[in-house]
Design a protein around this motif. Structure first.
Motif, PDB file in Angstrom:
ATOM      1  N   SER A   1      -8.120   3.268   1.830  1.00 27.11           N
ATOM      2  CA  SER A   1      -7.081   2.709   2.689  1.00 27.11           C
ATOM      3  C   SER A   1      -6.630   1.326   2.208  1.00 27.11           C
ATOM      4  O   SER A   1      -5.761   0.707   2.819  1.00 27.11           O
ATOM      5  CB  SER A   1      -7.543   2.648   4.149  1.00 27.11           C
ATOM      6  OG  SER A   1      -8.423   1.574   4.362  1.00 27.11           O
TER       7      SER A   1
ATOM      8  N   TYR B   1       0.845  -1.199   0.000  1.00 25.54           N
ATOM      9  CA  TYR B   1       0.000   0.000   0.000  1.00 25.54           C
ATOM     10  C   TYR B   1       0.879   1.249   0.000  1.00 25.54           C
ATOM     11  O   TYR B   1       1.800   1.366   0.820  1.00 25.54           O
ATOM     12  CB  TYR B   1      -0.913  -0.013   1.238  1.00 25.54           C
ATOM     13  CG  TYR B   1      -1.788   1.206   1.332  1.00 25.54           C
ATOM     14  CD1 TYR B   1      -2.906   1.324   0.522  1.00 25.54           C
ATOM     15  CD2 TYR B   1      -1.484   2.236   2.209  1.00 25.54           C
ATOM     16  CE1 TYR B   1      -3.704   2.457   0.580  1.00 25.54           C
ATOM     17  CE2 TYR B   1      -2.281   3.373   2.280  1.00 25.54           C
ATOM     18  CZ  TYR B   1      -3.382   3.473   1.465  1.00 25.54           C
ATOM     19  OH  TYR B   1      -4.169   4.597   1.515  1.00 25.54           O
TER      20      TYR B   1
ATOM     21  N   LEU C   1      -5.894  -5.733   3.802  1.00 24.64           N
ATOM     22  CA  LEU C   1      -6.168  -5.148   5.118  1.00 24.64           C
ATOM     23  C   LEU C   1      -4.858  -4.827   5.829  1.00 24.64           C
ATOM     24  O   LEU C   1      -4.752  -3.827   6.532  1.00 24.64           O
ATOM     25  CB  LEU C   1      -7.015  -6.110   5.960  1.00 24.64           C
ATOM     26  CG  LEU C   1      -8.461  -6.298   5.482  1.00 24.64           C
ATOM     27  CD1 LEU C   1      -9.129  -7.439   6.236  1.00 24.64           C
ATOM     28  CD2 LEU C   1      -9.282  -5.011   5.642  1.00 24.64           C
TER      29      LEU C   1
ATOM     30  N   THR D   1      -1.103   9.536   0.467  1.00 26.09           N
ATOM     31  CA  THR D   1      -0.737   8.255   1.081  1.00 26.09           C
ATOM     32  C   THR D   1       0.371   7.550   0.311  1.00 26.09           C
ATOM     33  O   THR D   1       0.724   6.426   0.635  1.00 26.09           O
ATOM     34  CB  THR D   1      -1.949   7.303   1.192  1.00 26.09           C
ATOM     35  OG1 THR D   1      -2.475   7.081  -0.114  1.00 26.09           O
ATOM     36  CG2 THR D   1      -3.018   7.880   2.087  1.00 26.09           C
TER      37      THR D   1
END
Lengths: 95, 486
Positions: B208, B194, B432, B238
């Motif tokens: 996210s 991520y 996640l 991000t």
């Protein structure tokens, strides 16, 4: 968690979604099933666990408060559904 | 000349040695799209003129001796990446008329690298789905069996590479949307850590979790693609400010002493036994290459699908509130007032799966429910991420199946959202946790491809590609092509 037709109507209104009356029972069934799946989380003891906001524990990066973008209003409005004199048009709100 | 059987690295050599021009190569793939995509429906938009213009420019760069590895190479973009002047639909009626005023960073980076964009690829609407059946433009077929789904949400990206209508493509992965279709179509896909690839101009689903990555024929090609895609972007708050290595530099490292973790939770109930056997033989092959296998546990992995179906819908309900019929996208006819404009534009513009997820999200975030749903899910997310942290103290990579089954029939699961969601039971946990993961072709069950999933630690993309590349040097599953597209 079981949702009924009234719940679905309430949620659809919150989300500003028009849902056909005929489709409401289907939504009620599917949304209830999804919530049942979600509630499997309740089996986990998370009392002492902190919520994870970012996978890398990163914090929001700040940039200098300087103008970096130029005004491109006309360019952006080329694909708007309805504009006039540089304004986006919507149905009348104030009588 | 059968240029479609060549991978990206081989095509790059051909261009550099002037065996072929980029215009010829681009025309070759445009012809293949014309010939084969009627059946497959993998493209939403074929950008013929744009591609040939880019190819002519690339040929000039090649002639001047300044070509990079991707100069003149045709690729295709998932239709979630904004492209200036070319329609970006995100698979939705809501954006059927949307021409972005700017390019996504990923698109800009491929342009800078001299790549040629053949067109925009079909996908599940707003990337919500695991079969490409929720697209406004109709389902995509799996080239291995056109009655089957290609997986999703990057279904067009995977099917187009499997049928060799493009040498490589881009995808995005929120819960498995690169790895699961790569697995179902028998090709190689990588979801990076991520923040590794900029999300700027990539239409947001769950901010996210969303991450872009390459879909290609080989690990080496995926590395070449990631070299172009990765990097810090001030326009994405991000995106991670961390140096980008050459992702092809470590491909040749041998695997002696590599520690592979096998989570018992990924081999339990729900896994097709033939798929399980294939994964076990792939692991055996790794042992022969010098790897050591260690049994591990990811005890909270069973909670990943439940937690995901709070986090992803909650973030989607927030992200998709921008589609209001006012500034861009679909607007309903004759709205009677502002509320009617919002409700009907959204009600008519979104398909049923998108509406379901927006409603779940709106419910989970509504007053009184936040703690029970979103906060709880974010805590569960911590548990899942801690499982991986523990595991990576003992092992270098984690392996298992990408998907519990091979590709299923079109229509088989479309009326049952829960059955569809369970296609992603092995992929969601990595999103996640924010970890990188790959899917690599490892065999066939009932004549349909099976993918081996390889999960790495944060920013271990080079390691993943190395592990995949060494396997591909010793197997030829990734070279198999569906018969009707040879």
């Amino acid at each position: 968690m079981s949702l009924d037709s009234d719940d679905v109507k309430k949620i659809a209104n919150l989300a500003r979604l028009q849902i056909d009356e005929a489709d409401i029972p289907d939504y009620a069934k599917n949304l209830s099933n999804i919530l049942d799946l979600v509630e499997q989380m309740d089996a986990a003891d998370t009392d002492k666990v902190s919520p994870m906001a970012h996978p890398l524990d990163a914090v929001q990066r700040l940039r200098p408060d300087a103008v970096t973008e130029e005004n491109q209003r006309e360019h952006f409005q080329e694909h708007a559904p309805k504009v006039e004199d540089g304004l986006y048009l919507v149905p009348q709100v104030i009588e | 000349m059968s240029l479609h059987t060549k991978n990206l690295a081989e095509l790059s050599d051909k261009l550099k040695n002037k065996n072929i021009s980029s215009v010829e190569l681009t025309q070759y793939f445009l012809d293949r799209i014309e010939k084969f995509d009627g059946d497959l429906n993998s493209f939403v938009t074929v950008a013929k003129d744009h591609a040939l213009t880019q190819a002519r420019k690339a040929d000039e760069v090649i002639a001047s001796g300044k070509a990079g590895p991707l100069t003149g190479i045709p690729i295709a973009q998932k239709d979630i990446f904004c492209t200036q002047g070319i329609k970006t639909s995100c698979g939705s009626k809501m954006l059927d008329n949307f021409i972005s005023p700017y390019d996504a960073t990923v698109v800009e980076k491929f342009n800078d690298a001299g790549a040629v964009m053949l067109g925009k690829l079909n996908m599940d609407e707003f990337a919500m789905g695991s079969s490409n059946e929720t697209s406004f433009y109709g389902p995509v077929s799996n080239p291995w069996n056109t009655k089957c789904v290609p997986g999703g949400s990057s279904g067009g990206s995977a099917a187009s590479v499997a049928a060799r209508l493009t040498p490589a493509s881009t995808g995005t992965d929120t819960g498995g949307s690169i790895r699961q279709p790569a697995s179902l179509c028998g090709i190689t896909g990588l979801k990076p850590t991520y923040g590794r690839v900029s999300r700027y101009g990539m239409i947001a689903f769950a901010s996210s979790l969303d991450q872009a990555g390459p879909i290609a024929q080989t690990a080496q090609d995926a590395g070449l693609m990631l070299n172009a895609m990765a990097g810090f972007d001030p326009k994405d708050s991000t995106s991670v400010d961390k140096e980008v290595p050459d992702y092809t530099a470590d491909l040749g490292e041998n695997l002696k002493g590599l520690k592979i973790g096998l989570p018992k939770e990924y081999f339990g109930e729900g896994l097709d036994s033939v798929v399980g056997d294939i994964i076990n033989s792939a692991v055996e092959q790794y042992k022969q290459l010098g790897a050591e296998v260690i049994d591990i546990e990811l005890p909270n992995s069973g909670l990943s699908v439940p937690a995901y179906y709070v986090v992803a819908p909650a973030e989607c309900s927030s992200n998709l509130s921008r589609f209001d019929g006012v500034r861009f996208g679909y607007r309903c006819e004759n709205p009677k007032d502002l509320e009617d404009l919002y409700k009907r534009s959204r009600g008519e513009g979104f398909g049923p799966e998108v509406k379901r997820r927006i409603m779940i999200g709106a419910y989970a975030l509504s007053a009184g429910y936040y703690d029970a749903y979103y906060l709880k899910a974010q805590k569960v997310r911590h548990l899942i991420s801690d499982d991986f942290k523990q595991a990576f103290k003992k092992v270098d990579v984690i392996m298992g199946p990408t998907s519990p089954n091979v590709a299923f029939n079109i229509g088989e699961r479309s009326d049952d959202p829960i059955a569809m969601y369970l296609s992603d039971i092995y992929t969601i946990a990595t999103n996640l946790a924010g970890l990188p993961g790959m899917s690599v072709p490892a065999g066939f069950a009932n004549d349909m491809p099976v993918g081996l999933q390889i999960i790495g630690n944060y920013f271990a993309e080079s390691r993943l590609l190395n592990v995949a590349h060494q396997y591909q040097l010793n197997t030829d599953w990734h070279k198999q092509m569906p018969e009707n597209y040879r």
